[in-house]
Structure formats: C-alpha cells, structure tokens
Design an enzyme around this catalytic site. Sequence first.
Site, PDB file in Angstrom:
ATOM      1  N   SER A   8      21.970 -15.785  68.752  1.00 18.68           N
ATOM      2  CA  SER A   8      22.787 -16.528  67.038  1.00 18.68           C
ATOM      3  C   SER A   8      23.632 -17.448  67.275  1.00 18.68           C
ATOM      4  O   SER A   8      23.302 -18.614  66.660  1.00 18.68           O
ATOM      5  CB  SER A   8      23.582 -14.926  66.134  1.00 18.68           C
ATOM      6  OG  SER A   8      24.926 -14.863  66.817  1.00 18.68           O
ATOM      7  N   HIS A 105      33.542 -17.060  73.343  1.00 17.78           N
ATOM      8  CA  HIS A 105      34.277 -15.912  73.610  1.00 17.78           C
ATOM      9  C   HIS A 105      34.920 -15.004  72.644  1.00 17.78           C
ATOM     10  O   HIS A 105      35.401 -15.706  71.495  1.00 17.78           O
ATOM     11  CB  HIS A 105      35.959 -16.174  74.709  1.00 17.78           C
ATOM     12  CG  HIS A 105      35.691 -14.209  75.279  1.00 17.78           C
ATOM     13  ND1 HIS A 105      35.271 -13.749  75.840  1.00 17.78           N
ATOM     14  CD2 HIS A 105      36.575 -13.623  74.556  1.00 17.78           C
ATOM     15  CE1 HIS A 105      35.886 -13.111  75.856  1.00 17.78           C
ATOM     16  NE2 HIS A 105      36.846 -12.580  75.650  1.00 17.78           N
TER      17      HIS A 105
HETATM   18  C1  GRF Z   1      29.055 -13.665  70.950  1.00 19.21           C
HETATM   19  O1  GRF Z   1      29.703 -12.621  70.259  1.00 19.21           O
HETATM   20  C2  GRF Z   1      29.658 -14.420  72.144  1.00 19.21           C
HETATM   21  O2  GRF Z   1      30.754 -14.504  71.557  1.00 19.21           O
HETATM   22  C3  GRF Z   1      29.669 -13.692  73.284  1.00 19.21           C
HETATM   23  O3  GRF Z   1      28.352 -13.741  73.737  1.00 19.21           O
HETATM   24  C4  GRF Z   1      27.401 -13.011  72.476  1.00 19.21           C
HETATM   25  C5  GRF Z   1      26.634 -13.701  72.367  1.00 19.21           C
HETATM   26  O4  GRF Z   1      25.569 -13.431  70.781  1.00 19.21           O
HETATM   27  N1  GRF Z   1      29.962 -14.446  74.648  1.00 19.21           N
HETATM   28  P1  GRF Z   1      24.556 -14.185  70.616  1.00 19.21           P
HETATM   29  O5  GRF Z   1      23.530 -13.550  71.376  1.00 19.21           O
HETATM   30  O6  GRF Z   1      25.234 -15.753  70.379  1.00 19.21           O
HETATM   31  O7  GRF Z   1      23.964 -13.914  68.951  1.00 19.21           O
END
Ligand code: GRF
Length: 200
Positions: A8, A105
């Site tokens: 996402s 993060h």
């Molecule tokens: C997000 O919460 C990001 O901060 C962390 O992993 C998750 C990934 O979600 N590093 P997506 O794949 O971008 O939906």
Amino acid sequence: MLISGRGSNMRALIDACAMPDFPARIALVLSNRPDAPGLEVARSAGLRTEVVDHRPFRGDRVAHERAIDAALRDAGAELVCLAGYMRLLTPFLTGAWAGRMLNIHPSLLPAFPGLHTHERALAAGVKLHGCTVHLVTEVMDEGPILGQAAVPVHAGDTPGQLAARVLEQEHVLYPAALRRHLTRDAAAETEPAAGPLLFL
Ligand code: GRF
C-alpha cells in the site's frame, strides 16, 4: 522499490510518481516474495517488476542482496525505497546505497523499532503514535529521520484500529518525505536544510 507484501505504501508512491511535477519515477518494483500482492498492483500500473526470492539463497543474505543490487542497477535505479520490505539488510546493501535508501517504519522512531509496533505502543500507553521515514543505515530502523507523522491514540483502540490510523498517514508522509529529500539534495549546496516534515 523493494516490497514483500501488500504494497500500500508502494501504491502511494506509484500515485505520487504519476504526478508530472513529482521529482522521481519508478524504475523497478522488486519483491523477495513471488506471491507478494503488491507485485500485481505494480504490474497493473505498467511498472517493471522482478522477484528475487530469498529462499534459494539458503540463508546467504549477502548473496541474495548481491542479486538485488544487480537488479536495481540493471534497472537504472538511483535511489531505493523500502516499502514493507521485510528482510533484515546486511551492511553490503546498506553500504552500497548509503544515503540513497529510504524506509518507512510504523512508529515514531526511536520509539518501537522492529515488529508489532502498534501492540507495543498500546501496551506502553503512549498518547501519540505514528510513522517515520528515514535514511537506512546498518542498524535496523535507525538512521537520519527525514519526516514523521503523528496520530492520536484513542482510548479503547485495538492494534488494528491504530494501525489503520497510522497507515493512512504513512501514505501521505512517504511521498512527501521522498519529494523533499530529492529536492533538498538538488539544492543542498545553496540552501540550508529544512527541519523534518511533521504531520499531526
Ligand atoms: C507498513 O506499515 C510500513 O510502515 C512497514 O510495513 C508496512 C508495509 O505495508 N514497514 P504496505 O505493504 O506498504 O501496505
């Protein structure tokens, strides 16, 4: 861009990069997982994708990263965005892309590095939580902070509710921090560095 899952944040960056005035284009979306749902999202957007599965490397993390590094260079990448890339990096890859690798993060670093950040934030009783975009160094979830977005923690929040509130901000923060990082680099010789991005 490196992903491992649903992608996402990758989608948010794809949308940003589609804007004519955005100072970046996506050269490659690379996943270590062949079944990452984000790969289909990237393909549908017409982007070049690659899979460098970590499993055949049988724990040789540097060899896996050499293959990733080669794919990134072959695609002409100049900067790497980690967007839900779930492998720990070795100094080989962080060193090769030092100053040119960003991560998002889901916490207000330096609080809650690592996994399960939303559960840990609730357990700690913090009233503000959020997300951080930072430059990647050898140490996981450390490195110069480029921007942060904060959200309130509501009484009775579940980890899922809090995660959704943070994720919405991640999608705003990552493109904004990337844009500013790129434009600041271009102007670095003549302009003083601005303070970190902060949304609330
Ligand atoms: C997000 O919460 C990001 O901060 C962390 O992993 C998750 C990934 O979600 N590093 P997506 O794949 O971008 O939906």
